[in-house]
Design a protein around this motif. Structure first.
Motif, PDB file in Angstrom:
ATOM      1  N   SER A  52      44.216  34.666  38.980  1.00 52.25           N
ATOM      2  CA  SER A  52      43.775  35.595  40.139  1.00 52.25           C
ATOM      3  C   SER A  52      43.185  36.710  39.450  1.00 52.25           C
ATOM      4  CB  SER A  52      45.142  35.950  40.890  1.00 52.25           C
ATOM      5  OG  SER A  52      45.967  34.946  41.265  1.00 52.25           O
ATOM      6  N   TYR A  53      42.055  36.959  40.295  1.00 55.07           N
ATOM      7  CA  TYR A  53      41.082  38.021  40.101  1.00 55.07           C
ATOM      8  C   TYR A  53      41.079  39.046  41.400  1.00 55.07           C
ATOM      9  CZ  TYR A  53      36.702  40.700  39.101  1.00 55.07           C
ATOM     10  OH  TYR A  53      35.889  41.589  39.140  1.00 55.07           O
ATOM     11  N   LEU A  54      41.199  40.121  41.119  1.00 58.71           N
ATOM     12  CA  LEU A  54      41.147  41.208  42.231  1.00 58.71           C
ATOM     13  C   LEU A  54      39.686  41.548  42.548  1.00 58.71           C
ATOM     14  CD1 LEU A  54      44.094  41.637  43.022  1.00 58.71           C
ATOM     15  CD2 LEU A  54      43.969  44.002  42.838  1.00 58.71           C
ATOM     16  N   VAL A  55      39.372  41.262  43.549  1.00 61.24           N
ATOM     17  CA  VAL A  55      37.985  41.674  44.026  1.00 61.24           C
ATOM     18  C   VAL A  55      37.891  43.049  44.538  1.00 61.24           C
ATOM     19  CG1 VAL A  55      35.920  41.231  45.387  1.00 61.24           C
ATOM     20  CG2 VAL A  55      37.139  39.434  44.449  1.00 61.24           C
ATOM     21  N   GLN A  56      38.717  43.558  45.282  1.00 63.01           N
ATOM     22  CA  GLN A  56      39.108  44.797  45.750  1.00 63.01           C
ATOM     23  C   GLN A  56      40.242  45.075  46.292  1.00 63.01           C
ATOM     24  OE1 GLN A  56      36.691  44.725  49.412  1.00 63.01           O
ATOM     25  NE2 GLN A  56      38.377  44.662  50.710  1.00 63.01           N
ATOM     26  N   GLY A  57      40.915  46.375  46.453  1.00 64.37           N
ATOM     27  CA  GLY A  57      42.257  46.684  46.513  1.00 64.37           C
ATOM     28  C   GLY A  57      42.973  47.150  45.445  1.00 64.37           C
TER      29      GLY A  57
END
Length: 253
Positions: free
Chosen positions: A64-69
């Protein structure tokens, strides 16, 4: 130019995934969108206080890669804060959960290999947060290196790749993921990766190239799918580009 190999999140409907709350997923790369057999990539949008309930995937890996937040991830009982630009990895059979803590919703890119496709047989749900299974296999969980040295990739020029999810970094069996920085006019010469499906997610910039002799262009926010044994080449346009390169193969690959 329009290409069946280039996908956009806006082109696919959202759905509510099992074992989650306050979550809308869009399956951008999958069997039904591009005929993928080895990999599935989705974009999830999750509101504050919601996320994934404790569960495990016995026969697949999840990156999983956090794009925003921002959110709190937990894997095998170990918690850590995740922010935009961070990666996490859940090996096969390891129970994990996630909860959004930022005011703004989280956007997260999730990669499954082999594909999940909401198959109920591909997930095991915990009996609450106190389920002892949620804390086993902690010795198999490795932190994703966020500052690994960049290196060159075979068949690429004017490009550097920083490994994030690989056999060497987190003992991944099916996934090989790196962050690419490509100079203007840099890219990849025509090549194939046997037994492997590839996905290129453009984070910035634009590229043009060919997949199996068919031309394509892609811009920031697009996903490019390369089928198994597909012949792939591309060049970054003015200004260069940044991208995430996903390769998915069987456990012997």
């Amino acid at each position: 130019m329009t290409s069946p190999f280039v996908r956009r999140a806006a082109d696919v409907p959202a759905y509510s995934p099992a074992n989650h709350t306050g979550t809308a997923n869009q399956r951008v790369i999958g069997r039904e969108t591009v005929g993928a057999r080895r990999v599935e990539v989705l974009l999830g949008t999750i509101s504050r206080g919601h996320g994934a309930l404790p569960h495990a995937h016995p026969n697949l890996e999840q990156a999983s890669y956090l794009v925003q937040g921002e959110g709190i991830g937990e894997s095998a009982g170990r918690s850590h804060m995740l922010r935009a630009g961070d990666w996490s990895f859940n090996p096969m059979g390891v129970f994990h959960r996630f909860e959004v803590v930022s005011e703004a919703p989280v956007q997260v890119m999730v990669v499954y290999a082999p594909p999940y496709s909401e198959n109920p047989d591909a997930a095991t749900v915990a009996d609450g947060a106190d389920d002892p299974r949620c804390r086993v296999h902690a010795d198999t969980v490795r932190e994703v290196p966020m500052h690994a040295a960049a290196r060159s990739l075979p068949h690429y020029h004017g490009a550097l790749a920083r490994p994030v999810i690989t056999r060497e970094t987190v003992n991944a069996r099916h996934l090989d993921i790196c962050q690419l920085a490509v100079q203007a006019s840099g890219g990849a010469e025509a090549h194939t990766v046997p037994g492997t499906e590839q996905v290129l997610f453009l984070q910035s910039g634009s590229i043009s190239g060919e997949i199996n002799g068919q031309g394509f262009t892609a811009d920031s926010g697009d996903w490019v799918f390369v089928p198994e044994d597909g012949r792939f080449s591309f060049a970054a346009l003015a200004g260069g580009c940044e991208a995430i390169l996903v390769r998915a193969h069987d456990a012997s690959g």
